[in-house]
Design an enzyme around this catalytic site. Structure first.
Site, PDB file in Angstrom:
ATOM      1  CD  GLU A 101      -2.937  -0.784  -0.212  1.00 58.19           C
ATOM      2  OE1 GLU A 101      -3.009   0.283  -0.539  1.00 58.19           O
ATOM      3  OE2 GLU A 101      -3.617  -1.713  -0.364  1.00 58.19           O
ATOM      4  CE1 TYR A 184      -6.733   2.828   0.118  1.00 57.26           C
ATOM      5  CE2 TYR A 184      -4.254   3.066   0.551  1.00 57.26           C
ATOM      6  CZ  TYR A 184      -5.417   2.458  -0.066  1.00 57.26           C
ATOM      7  OH  TYR A 184      -4.917   1.602  -0.944  1.00 57.26           O
ATOM      8  CG  ASP A 202      -7.921   4.248  -3.280  1.00 55.34           C
ATOM      9  OD1 ASP A 202      -9.041   4.453  -3.571  1.00 55.34           O
ATOM     10  OD2 ASP A 202      -7.007   3.649  -3.748  1.00 55.34           O
TER      11      ASP A 202
END
Length: 487
Positions: A101, A184, A202
């Site tokens: 991520e 997030y 996102d």
């Protein structure tokens, strides 16, 4: 007898009461209308169920197989594609999700895969990463850009190991305390690795939600961000939160794209308000979310010097050389990374002024004057100009090459010593040294320049008494390694 009203003076009494009631009524009506409008943007229970079912079914059949992803409900049958092992413990899987991520922020999946595989081969666990140095991490990250992310990964790993006993929290709130992890990323790790009922938002999610509900508001405002999180919270599936979150992101990345959405292949186009408007001839799906004008990047002009020193000559063979690199400050842009010496100059600064400033910069770094007995300048010339754009800055670099040899009284550093912020790199190794993209552009200019002239080995032995015409022959080189390595 009632008094006459004075011009500009508020009237009191019963009439004022009626006015205030009317005003209150209008305010209540406006607030009610605003509330109703906000309510229409949200999903009803039937829509939620339909969207969950459609997205998860589509995802199970169409998701990309990626080294940091696993889907126990996958219906894909392609051979040769490998995702994360199904039996990988949640804590180890959380590490994979976290690293991926962070890498995926501002970077395409296709680019990330090789970096991710290399990273995991070096640091397969959070404990391994915590024992690394920042320089080792930066070396592995070279070319991926946005280097602050690499720093956050190392800081985060040290925090997890030293403060959390080597285990990631399972809830988003706890994950959010780790350096570099925002809402997030916390939602992603919590839902994908631990199966917690957490939403995430996102850029892909924003685009999907904006089109589903035809949201015309600027997505960067506080109110809009809040609404997107509320909508994401409404939609996230209870039983398969991680898969659902990935389904929405996957839809945004592959179908509901910014410029060329494949609406005909979208599994939820029947619920998409933007698509319905487009079908009625009321604009385009591309109207959502509205485009936000970005401020142009700040222009920064630099004078950069590739300082190359001849360290030894082997008869008729090419000379051995080394290059000077300086480390950037620990804070700010490209923190802690290595680069060629440079200095900020005015856009219209005269050539001589640029030369003076970069010379002063180099003298300050070396603690010696490159124009006196410390060194002999064999050759110095401008090799070109290159530009590199960051998210908020545009660097225009005028690149010069300075070829030197040690003089009669070389400084200690030139003898091989090394200060914390300085480093000499052998000429044969500079092409493989981890340099940022901007620095590689500067080095490429030198490679093009030296491919048209003689090599450093042809330069005369440097001395203060060398003739000007002899020095002029030294328009040279990187020892030919650019050509050999194909860079």
């Amino acid at each position: 007898m009632p008094k006459a009203a004075v011009p500009g003076q508020k009237r009191k009494g019963k009439v004022d009461g009626k006015v205030e009631k009317k005003r209150a009524g209008r305010t209540k009506q406006v607030l009610s209308s605003s509330s109703d409008e906000e309510e229409t943007k949200r999903f009803d229970p039937q829509e939620v169920q339909a969207l969950r079912a459609a997205l998860l079914d589509w995802y199970d059949r169409n998701h990309r197989v990626l080294p940091w992803r696993r889907n126990k409900c996958s219906l894909k049958t392609e051979e040769g594609e490998k995702g994360a092992p199904m039996d990988l413990p949640d804590q180890k899987f959380a590490y994979l999700v976290w690293v991926s991520e962070i890498m995926l922020q501002q970077t395409r999946v296709a680019t990330v895969i090789d970096y991710f595989d290399k990273w995991m081969s070096i640091w397969p666990t959070v404990q391994d990463l915590a024992s690394a140095t920042q320089e080792q991490v930066n070396d592995c990250w070279t070319g991926l850009g946005y280097y602050r992310r690499a720093r956050y990964l190392l800081e985060g790993a040290k925090y997890v190991v030293n403060e959390l006993g080597g285990k990631f929290p399972e809830e988003a709130a706890g994950l959010g305390k780790i350096p570099g992890i925002g809402p997030y990323t916390a939602g992603a790790i919590s839902s994908i690795a631990f199966g917690k009922h957490e939403p995430l938002v996102d850029g892909n999610v924003i685009r999907v939600l904006a089109r589903l509900r035809a949201l015309a508001e600027d997505p960067t405002t506080t109110a809009s961000k809040k609404l997107h999180w509320e909508l994401a919270t409404q939609l996230v599936d209870v039983e398969r939160s991680g898969d659902f979150n990935q389904a929405v992101m996957e839809l945004g990345a592959t179908i509901c794209t910014p410029k060329g959405p494949l609406c005909g292949q979208c599994p939820i186009r029947g619920q998409c308000q933007a698509y319905k408007r487009q079908q009625r001839g009321q604009g385009s799906v591309l109207d959502f979310p509205p485009k936000v004008e970005k401020a142009p990047p700040k222009e920064v002009h630099l004078s950069l010097c590739i300082l190359e020193e001849i360290t030894r000559k082997n008869g008729k063979q090419a000379a051995e050389t080394r290059f000077l690199l300086v480390q950037r400050p620990e804070g700010g842009l490209l923190a802690g990374l290595w680069e060629f010496p440079s200095v900020i100059v005015g856009k219209e600064a005269p050539k001589e002024e640029k030369k003076r400033l970069i010379t002063e910069r180099i003298n300050g770094l070396l603690g010696a004057n490159v124009e006196d007995e410390s060194f002999t300048i064999v050759h110095r010339s401008t090799v070109g100009q290159c530009t590199h754009i960051f998210s908020h800055q545009k660097h225009t670099m005028e690149v010069e090459w300075m070829l030197v040899s040690r003089g009669s009284s070389p400084p200690k550093l030139a003898e091989g010593g090394e200060q914390p912020s300085l480093r000499w790199v052998d000429g044969a190794d500079i092409g493989d040294h981890p340099l940022t993209t901007g620095q590689k552009k500067a080095l490429a200019l030198l490679s093009k320049c030296t491919s048209r002239v003689a090599r450093v080995g042809d330069a005369p032995a440097a001395s203060k008494g060398a003739k000007a015409e002899d020095r002029s022959k030294a328009q040279r080189t990187l020892v030919g390694f650019f050509t050999k390595k194909g860079t």
